[in-house]
Design an enzyme around this catalytic site. Structure first.
Site, mmCIF file in Angstrom:
data_model
loop_
_atom_site.group_PDB
_atom_site.id
_atom_site.type_symbol
_atom_site.label_atom_id
_atom_site.label_comp_id
_atom_site.label_asym_id
_atom_site.label_seq_id
_atom_site.Cartn_x
_atom_site.Cartn_y
_atom_site.Cartn_z
ATOM 1 N N ASP A 115 -119.341 20.457 -53.690
ATOM 2 C CA ASP A 115 -120.610 20.669 -52.997
ATOM 3 C C ASP A 115 -121.519 21.385 -53.990
ATOM 4 O O ASP A 115 -121.362 22.577 -54.250
ATOM 5 C CB ASP A 115 -120.376 21.513 -51.745
ATOM 6 C CG ASP A 115 -121.667 21.961 -51.061
ATOM 7 O OD1 ASP A 115 -122.764 21.656 -51.578
ATOM 8 O OD2 ASP A 115 -121.575 22.636 -50.022
ATOM 9 N N CYS A 117 -124.698 28.626 -41.657
ATOM 10 C CA CYS A 117 -123.762 27.495 -41.605
ATOM 11 C C CYS A 117 -122.483 27.812 -42.367
ATOM 12 O O CYS A 117 -121.945 26.969 -43.106
ATOM 13 C CB CYS A 117 -124.412 26.212 -42.149
ATOM 14 S SG CYS A 117 -125.744 25.585 -41.133
ATOM 15 N N GLN A 148 -126.126 24.237 -53.980
ATOM 16 C CA GLN A 148 -126.709 25.484 -54.468
ATOM 17 C C GLN A 148 -126.571 25.638 -55.978
ATOM 18 O O GLN A 148 -126.962 26.685 -56.528
ATOM 19 C CB GLN A 148 -126.040 26.680 -53.766
ATOM 20 C CG GLN A 148 -126.185 26.691 -52.264
ATOM 21 C CD GLN A 148 -127.611 26.885 -51.799
ATOM 22 O OE1 GLN A 148 -128.463 27.371 -52.531
ATOM 23 N NE2 GLN A 148 -127.894 26.494 -50.559
ATOM 24 N N HIS A 160 -119.771 25.934 -46.819
ATOM 25 C CA HIS A 160 -120.786 25.564 -45.830
ATOM 26 C C HIS A 160 -120.140 24.641 -44.797
ATOM 27 O O HIS A 160 -119.176 23.926 -45.101
ATOM 28 C CB HIS A 160 -121.925 24.839 -46.562
ATOM 29 C CG HIS A 160 -123.135 24.554 -45.738
ATOM 30 N ND1 HIS A 160 -123.191 23.513 -44.831
ATOM 31 C CD2 HIS A 160 -124.354 25.141 -45.702
ATOM 32 C CE1 HIS A 160 -124.386 23.482 -44.272
ATOM 33 N NE2 HIS A 160 -125.117 24.460 -44.783
ATOM 34 N N LYS A 184 -133.504 20.984 -51.918
ATOM 35 C CA LYS A 184 -133.169 22.292 -52.473
ATOM 36 C C LYS A 184 -133.517 22.387 -53.954
ATOM 37 O O LYS A 184 -133.256 23.415 -54.594
ATOM 38 C CB LYS A 184 -131.684 22.599 -52.252
ATOM 39 C CG LYS A 184 -131.301 22.731 -50.780
ATOM 40 C CD LYS A 184 -129.849 23.105 -50.613
ATOM 41 C CE LYS A 184 -129.407 23.040 -49.151
ATOM 42 N NZ LYS A 184 -130.018 24.081 -48.312
#
Length: 411
Positions: free
Chosen positions: A199, A365, A202, A122, A225
């Site tokens: 990261d 993104c 997700q 991302h 999220k």
């Protein structure tokens, strides 16, 4: 076990009509909806406990502080950090990654050092490292992706070496939907005396995450999220690094003592949290964690996997539809990016919206990844535990109707 039909009743926003059709919300990789329990927690805070934290001695301030710090402990337990001092509240994944790049990067990166990321990242896990590399005259190194949409671990073993100082990789791609082997990458990074940054935007909402088991040095994720409010996020960092790092924002709350010409900082984690924090956001995140924990992250992961097992073969069977990322449902999360031959993704998303099906369209993104895939954009459906097989069928039917309309002008 999870019953998506029952659980969706906890989410008031899902009970509505969009373009004369019942809403099917499949944009969960962008942001998730909020259960009534989270909305109630936010409402209760503002109605009963609204006050600033840490410094007040009156009852409201003490209640707000207790709730805010209780949320930090919930986060610690949720990702199995060793101590709450290692949990920093931020505005979201983007802020968390920027803090690492600006603070750790400024302290430890020198000219000629290498920062390793991948093509599937991302923008929030690319641009901070680009800026750091430019400031420090360091080198940004990209890991390749296999034709199947997996991170190329042979390439990782070849590129993570003596010059590597930071490896920063998404645990789950927000486009390809694959899960990356973070523990194995961490071992490679540590063998090269580099730090591992993850990261987790997700990943944390969809599967159990144990930062100690992963052994990563930093882990970033966002509240919105994972059924929490917007504007609240988390940076986990190992104490050994956080103690050596300087804050990147300065002001009230994070100070110990302010002299005329210099100041000292509070102990962890507060030395990084300047100004009035997002108190309501943290409390809402705590409520979201309570909600997710009651369902069980293993149960959520299995439920979503069952959905993917159901819908992915139906999508790949549509003539002219390309699904990006792993084709094996067992290797694919609920993030499904796709294109229909000859139809722009924005037109696909608009047509699906007319059927009441909300999906994403664009570069997500992740422009370097789409350049690597040689496509300008994709449509993206992303599932969560409140979605059902009926939602999946609605998606497939809407795609088929869209295809028919653009080919023949009829639905």
């Amino acid at each position: 076990m999870i019953d998506g039909k029952t659980i969706r009743q906890d989410f008031p926003i899902l009970d509505q009509i969009v373009n004369d059709e019942p809403l099917v919300y499949l944009d969960n990789a962008a942001t998730t909806q909020k259960p009534q329990a989270v909305l109630t927690a936010l409402n209760d805070y503002y109605h009963h406990d609204n006050a600033n934290v840490h410094r007040g001695v009156h009852t409201l301030a003490e209640r707000a502080t207790a709730a805010y710090e209780a949320a930090r402990e919930k986060v610690r337990n949720f990702v199995n950090a060793k101590e709450t001092a290692e949990i920093l509240f931020t505005r979201g994944t983007t802020t968390s990654l920027n803090w690492v790049a600006q603070s750790f990067g400024e302290a430890f990166i020198e000219a000629g050092d290498e920062i390793v990321i991948s093509y599937m990242e991302h923008h929030a896990n690319i641009i901070p490292w680009q800026q750091l590399a430019q400031r420090k005259n360091a080198k940004l190194v990209y890991l390749d992706i296999t034709p199947e949409g997996h991170l190329d671990m042979n390439d990782a073993k070849a590129k993570i070496g003596a010059k590597t100082k930071i490896v920063s990789i998404a645990q789950v791609s927000n486009v390809l939907g694959g899960v990356n082997p973070i523990a194995e990458l961490t071992a490679l990074a540590h063998a090269a005396n580099a730090v591992m940054v993850v990261d987790g935007a997700q990943a944390v909402p969809h599967m159990p995450v144990d930062v100690q088991a992963l052994d990563c040095d930093f882990y970033a994720f966002s509240g919105h999220k994972m059924c929490g409010p917007t504007g609240i996020g988390v940076l986990y960092g190992k104490r050994q690094w956080l103690e050596q790092m300087e804050p990147v924002e300065f002001g009230g709350e994070m100070i110990d003592f302010v002299n005329l010409y210099d100041s000292t900082w509070k102990e962890l984690p507060w030395k990084f949290e300047a100004g009035t924090p997002n108190i309501a956001g943290a409390i809402g995140l705590g409520a979201a964690i309570d909600y997710l924990s009651a369902l069980g992250m293993d149960n959520i992961h299995q439920y979503e996997q069952d959905l993917v097992n159901y819908v992915l073969p139906k999508l790949t069977a549509i003539e002219g539809l390309t699904v990006y990322g792993p084709q094996n449902p067992a290797e694919h999360t609920g993030v499904v990016a796709f294109n229909l031959d000859g139809i722009h993704p924005h037109d696909v998303a608009t047509a699906l919206d007319m059927e009441g099906v909300a999906v994403r369209a664009g570069h997500h993104c992740a422009q370097p990844l789409l350049q690597h895939l040689q496509v300008p954009a994709t449509a993206r459906a992303s599932f969560y535990f409140y979605n059902t097989k009926e939602d999946a069928d609605r998606l497939v039917a809407a795609i088929l109707a869209t295809k028919e309309f653009f080919q023949h002008g009829t639905i």
